[in-house]
Design a protein around this motif. Structure first.
Motif, short mmCIF file in Angstrom:
data_model
loop_
_atom_site.label_atom_id
_atom_site.label_comp_id
_atom_site.label_asym_id
_atom_site.label_seq_id
_atom_site.Cartn_x
_atom_site.Cartn_y
_atom_site.Cartn_z
N TRP A 25 22.08 19.07 37.74
CA TRP A 25 21.45 18.37 36.62
C TRP A 25 22.32 17.53 36.02
O TRP A 25 21.88 16.59 35.30
CB TRP A 25 20.66 19.59 35.61
N ASP A 30 20.00 9.01 32.77
CA ASP A 30 19.01 8.47 32.03
C ASP A 30 18.48 7.15 32.19
O ASP A 30 19.12 6.47 33.20
CB ASP A 30 19.28 8.62 30.33
N TRP A 36 23.67 12.93 32.35
CA TRP A 36 23.34 13.75 31.32
C TRP A 36 24.40 14.64 31.01
O TRP A 36 24.86 15.08 30.02
CB TRP A 36 22.12 14.83 31.98
N LEU A 40 25.27 16.99 27.97
CA LEU A 40 24.50 18.21 28.15
C LEU A 40 25.51 19.38 28.57
O LEU A 40 26.46 19.23 29.35
CB LEU A 40 23.44 18.05 29.30
N CYS A 51 22.56 20.07 23.54
CA CYS A 51 22.79 18.66 23.59
C CYS A 51 23.93 18.17 22.45
O CYS A 51 23.46 18.63 21.40
CB CYS A 51 21.24 17.75 23.10
N LEU A 68 14.33 18.95 29.97
CA LEU A 68 15.39 18.22 30.02
C LEU A 68 15.33 16.59 30.06
O LEU A 68 15.86 15.85 29.17
CB LEU A 68 16.72 18.33 30.88
N LYS A 69 14.45 16.18 31.06
CA LYS A 69 14.32 14.82 31.32
C LYS A 69 13.48 14.34 29.66
O LYS A 69 13.72 13.16 29.46
CB LYS A 69 13.64 14.54 32.35
N ALA A 72 15.99 13.54 27.33
CA ALA A 72 16.85 12.63 27.52
C ALA A 72 15.96 11.23 27.10
O ALA A 72 16.75 10.15 26.86
CB ALA A 72 17.16 12.45 29.00
#
Length: 391
Positions: A25, A30, A36, A40, A51, A68-69, A72
């Motif tokens: 991940w 982004d 990330w 992250l 974050c 998480l997306k 972002a």
């Protein structure tokens, strides 16, 4: 809460959660193409990430990568990411030279220790590579305030200074450190000057390189991490008997053997000054304690202090882990690692200067009395020589 290093096996940790953590991940990007992994972090809490831009936790246990997306793409996150310095420039696992040892604090700060040989061009290059790769918040060097001028002078000037020990330098050393410590300082300077002449390179090049490279990084500050030289010298002298002091002075005055090409190559692979001190520890065990072991502990303490978390620039009351590059002689690296979890010395104790004994006071008084007698005799001779001319 702690941050886990990339690649850490999270299988057992993530058993209670539906959507398990995946390290790939961190390679997701982004909308602006930023990974990330630049902001992250995986925590040691199941189903929870962190974050750094927003200084907040993100729960992914129920929603997985989708959660998480969404974070972002959040407008507050994008705003914070644009003003938090350094996050987009740092790699999660920067490639650093083999001479670098990486340590971590309980609060997540990373410390990259560059072990250097004080007379090595390769060590200077390792410092540059490490600072460029890690983009640190702090660069700490193995210097104290009394040796700060080594950063300001150019290489040719330092080479000239180290090779010429004159009366003015002797007077200044004695004035700053006292008779005993001043003489000892000059003897070690003489040893350093001998190495300088043989190698054609002034010591401290790695510190000057660190100083210059740190200034190229916005917001990066330089920190001096070594114990004051006056304290070290006075503690070293107090650890020796009168006879040992005489023998040490003789050793330093006479140890001017030529250095071969093979020795020059060895200088690039080890801290030569520290090695010479180790050779003397058989006869002067107190020196190893003061010059190496105590300073290992002091340097470890300084590095931890430099690695304190930084105030978050956006979120009030929040903090960010810092990144530190430490530049020290490679002879200190093992000792720093031993002192990392728990310091072996109390800082107050090793900053204490022992009271001077009766005999050193008598010797100093005798030296001054002798100097006064010589000066008076010289004045009398000048007077006898000049009187016939005046009359």
């Amino acid at each position: 809460m702690k941050f886990l290093p990339a690649g850490y096996k999270t299988k057992d940790l993530e058993k209670p959660v539906k959507n398990k953590w995946r390290w790939d991940w961190l390679n997701e990007c982004d909308e602006k193409g930023d990974k990330w992994g630049n902001w992250l972090k995986k925590t040691d809490i199941p189903g929870v990430a962190f974050c750094e831009c927003c200084a907040k936790t993100i729960k992914y246990g129920s929603s997985g990568k989708k959660g998480l997306k969404n974070h972002a793409k959040d407008s507050n996150h994008l705003k914070n990411k644009s003003v938090v310095p350094g996050l987009r420039q740092r790699a999660d696992n920067p490639v650093v030279p083999s001479t670098v040892t990486t340590l971590e604090t309980p609060w997540g700060s990373k410390v990259y220790i560059v072990g250097t040989a004080h007379f090595s061009k390769e060590s200077q290059d390792d410092v540059t590579k490490t600072i460029e790769a890690t983009q640190p918040d702090v660069v700490m060097v193995e210097l104290c305030n009394s040796r700060l001028n080594i950063l300001q002078l150019d290489e040719e000037k330092l080479l000239e200074e180290a090779q010429n020990i004159n009366l003015e330098k002797i007077q200044l050393a004695i004035k700053q450190s006292g008779l005993g410590q001043g003489i000892m300082h000059l003897l070690f300077l003489s040893m350093s000057a001998h190495l300088t002449k043989q190698l054609g390179m002034a010591p401290g090049g790695e510190f000057r390189r660190a100083f210059r490279d740190a200034k190229k990084i916005a917001g990066c500050r330089l920190q001096l991490g070594d114990r004051p030289i006056q304290v070290t010298l006075r503690r070293a002298l107090s650890s020796l008997s009168v006879w040992q002091k005489i023998r040490l002075a003789w050793y330093l005055l006479t140890s001017n053997d030529p250095i071969s090409k093979e020795d020059v190559e060895k200088c690039k692979q080890k801290d030569l000054l520290e090695e010479m001190l180790k050779e003397m520890t058989g006869e002067f065990p107190g020196l190893s304690e003061v010059f190496v072991k105590e300073r290992d502990s002091f340097l470890a303490h300084s590095l931890k202090h430099a690695a304190q978390p930084l105030p978050h620039p956006v979120v009030p009351g929040a903090h960010l882990p810092s990144v530190v590059v430490g530049v020290v002689g490679m002879g200190h690296v093992p000792g720093i690692m031993e002192n990392w979890e728990k310091l072996q010395y109390n800082m107050k104790d090793i900053m204490t200067v022992p009271e001077e004994g009766y005999l050193p006071k008598v010797l100093r008084f005798g030296f001054r009395l002798s100097f006064l007698g010589i000066f008076t005799f010289a004045c009398w001779r000048v007077y006898r020589w000049a009187t016939p001319m005046i009359t």
